[in-house]
Design an enzyme around this catalytic site. Structure first.
Site, PDB file in Angstrom:
ATOM      1  CD  GLN A  77      48.202  41.330  36.043  1.00  0.00           C
ATOM      2  OE1 GLN A  77      48.753  40.613  36.864  1.00  0.00           O
ATOM      3  NE2 GLN A  77      46.970  41.775  36.187  1.00  0.00           N
ATOM      4  CB  SER A 123      31.132  31.343  33.723  1.00  0.00           C
ATOM      5  OG  SER A 123      30.593  31.656  34.989  1.00  0.00           O
ATOM      6  N   GLY A 167      26.870  36.647  34.311  1.00  0.00           N
ATOM      7  CA  GLY A 167      27.447  37.967  34.491  1.00  0.00           C
ATOM      8  C   GLY A 167      28.725  37.902  35.313  1.00  0.00           C
ATOM      9  CD  GLN A 175      34.506  39.188  44.384  1.00  0.00           C
ATOM     10  OE1 GLN A 175      33.537  38.477  44.626  1.00  0.00           O
ATOM     11  NE2 GLN A 175      35.028  40.005  45.265  1.00  0.00           N
ATOM     12  CD  GLU A 218      45.518  42.153  32.264  1.00  0.00           C
ATOM     13  OE1 GLU A 218      45.909  41.914  31.103  1.00  0.00           O
ATOM     14  OE2 GLU A 218      46.257  42.613  33.157  1.00  0.00           O
ATOM     15  NE  ARG A 219      41.285  34.064  35.815  1.00  0.00           N
ATOM     16  CZ  ARG A 219      40.388  33.096  35.978  1.00  0.00           C
ATOM     17  NH1 ARG A 219      40.094  32.287  34.976  1.00  0.00           N
ATOM     18  NH2 ARG A 219      39.795  32.920  37.126  1.00  0.00           N
ATOM     19  CD  GLU A 234      42.967  39.341  41.259  1.00  0.00           C
ATOM     20  OE1 GLU A 234      41.857  38.953  40.882  1.00  0.00           O
ATOM     21  OE2 GLU A 234      43.995  39.239  40.564  1.00  0.00           O
TER      22      GLU A 234
END
Length: 300
Positions: free
Chosen positions: A53, A69, A74, A77, A97-98, A130
């Site tokens: 990464q 959030s 949920g 994306q 990954e975040r 990304e």
């Protein structure tokens, strides 16, 4: 001489790879619940981060905000994952990954995902794209992403600008930042210097000293530009007839851009008002000489 590197050509191309990471719909970060349909829901303990990464820093505060959030709305994306190359029935993150980290903070048991059969090279390329497209990268991470896309995958600044929706000058200016000393880059990562301030520092005789002064005194970009052009203390200007003409900021910027993209020291000698000049490229090893010959279309 070193063995030649083979140029890699992805069958789908950069634009096709970007189709997975382009924000077709709003994400959880903006609070609009119009989710992209995932291929499947995967137990979170069967998903692992990619060790390659390109992003290494994740703000705890921002992860906590995203986790809150996610608890409410949920994961809107989906993650992009691929079958784990070494573990059957497991998956490795390509992009997202975040969101995966925030989902763990929110104590989710499974995550929505798009499953793609990317190889190692494609996986890294999509991860870089990304990060550039979606995340609030610091200037150093953004610049490193552009550099990786160019050096590892052969993309040009023009191609990146078109595909990523950035101007070519923006990409070139960001990549110039990588030529700054390591300590100055750390100021950029930490937000102590803006990208504009760092670009002004590049042309200074002593970039590190000017960066320290800018941070300590909270100097504006205009003030930094003025100090970068001023001669260092103790310097005695030579007579105009005997002093070598100083290079203008555009020439210095071009030298640094070419040095960053080639990985070699590039010097441009061009007299103002004259159409003629010279470009000097210095290589440090025979491997670099091989690379230079390939860039120039030679055969070694």
């Amino acid at each position: 001489m070193a063995t030649k590197k083979q140029n890699r050509g992805l069958g789908r191309g950069l634009s096709a790879l970007m189709a997975d990471v382009q924000p077709e719909t709003a994400t959880e970060d903006v609070g609009v619940s119009t989710p992209r349909k995932p291929d499947m829901l995967i137990p979170i303990d069967r998903v692992e981060a990619n060790p390659d990464q390109p992003r290494r820093q994740f703000s705890k505060e921002r992860l906590d905000d995203l986790a809150n959030s996610i608890r409410e709305k949920g994961i809107i994306q989906p993650l992009i994952v691929r079958p784990h190359p070494d573990k059957p029935d497991s998956f490795q993150i390509v992009a997202g990954e975040r969101r995966w980290r925030a989902a763990q903070v929110a104590r989710l048991h499974e995550v929505p995902a798009l499953v793609r059969n990317y190889d190692d090279t494609e996986s890294l390329e999509v991860a870089i794209i990304e990060n550039i497209q979606r995340s609030d990268l610091n200037p150093v991470e953004e610049a490193a992403g552009y550099k990786d896309l160019m050096e590892k995958f052969g993309h040009t600044q023009e191609k990146l600008a078109s595909a990523l929706g950035k101007s070519r000058s923006h990409i070139a200016n960001m990549m110039r930042l990588l030529g700054l000393p390591a300590e100055v880059l750390e100021y950029l990562r930490d937000g102590k210097l803006s990208a504009g301030a760092a670009r002004a520092i590049i042309t200074a005789e002593d970039p590190l000293a000017l960066a320290k002064k800018a941070v300590a005194q909270g100097l504006s970009v205009r003030e930094i530009e003025r100090l970068a052009k001023a001669p260092a203390k103790g310097d005695t200007p030579a007579a105009p007839s005997s002093r070598k003409a100083e290079k203008d900021a555009d020439t210095v910027a071009l030298e640094q851009s070419l040095s960053s993209s080639s990985g070699m020291k590039v010097s441009i000698d061009h007299k103002p008002g004259d159409d003629k000049g010279s470009v000097t490229i210095r290589y440090a090893t025979l491997d670099e000489f091989d690379d230079l010959c390939r860039m120039l279309g030679g055969d070694v």
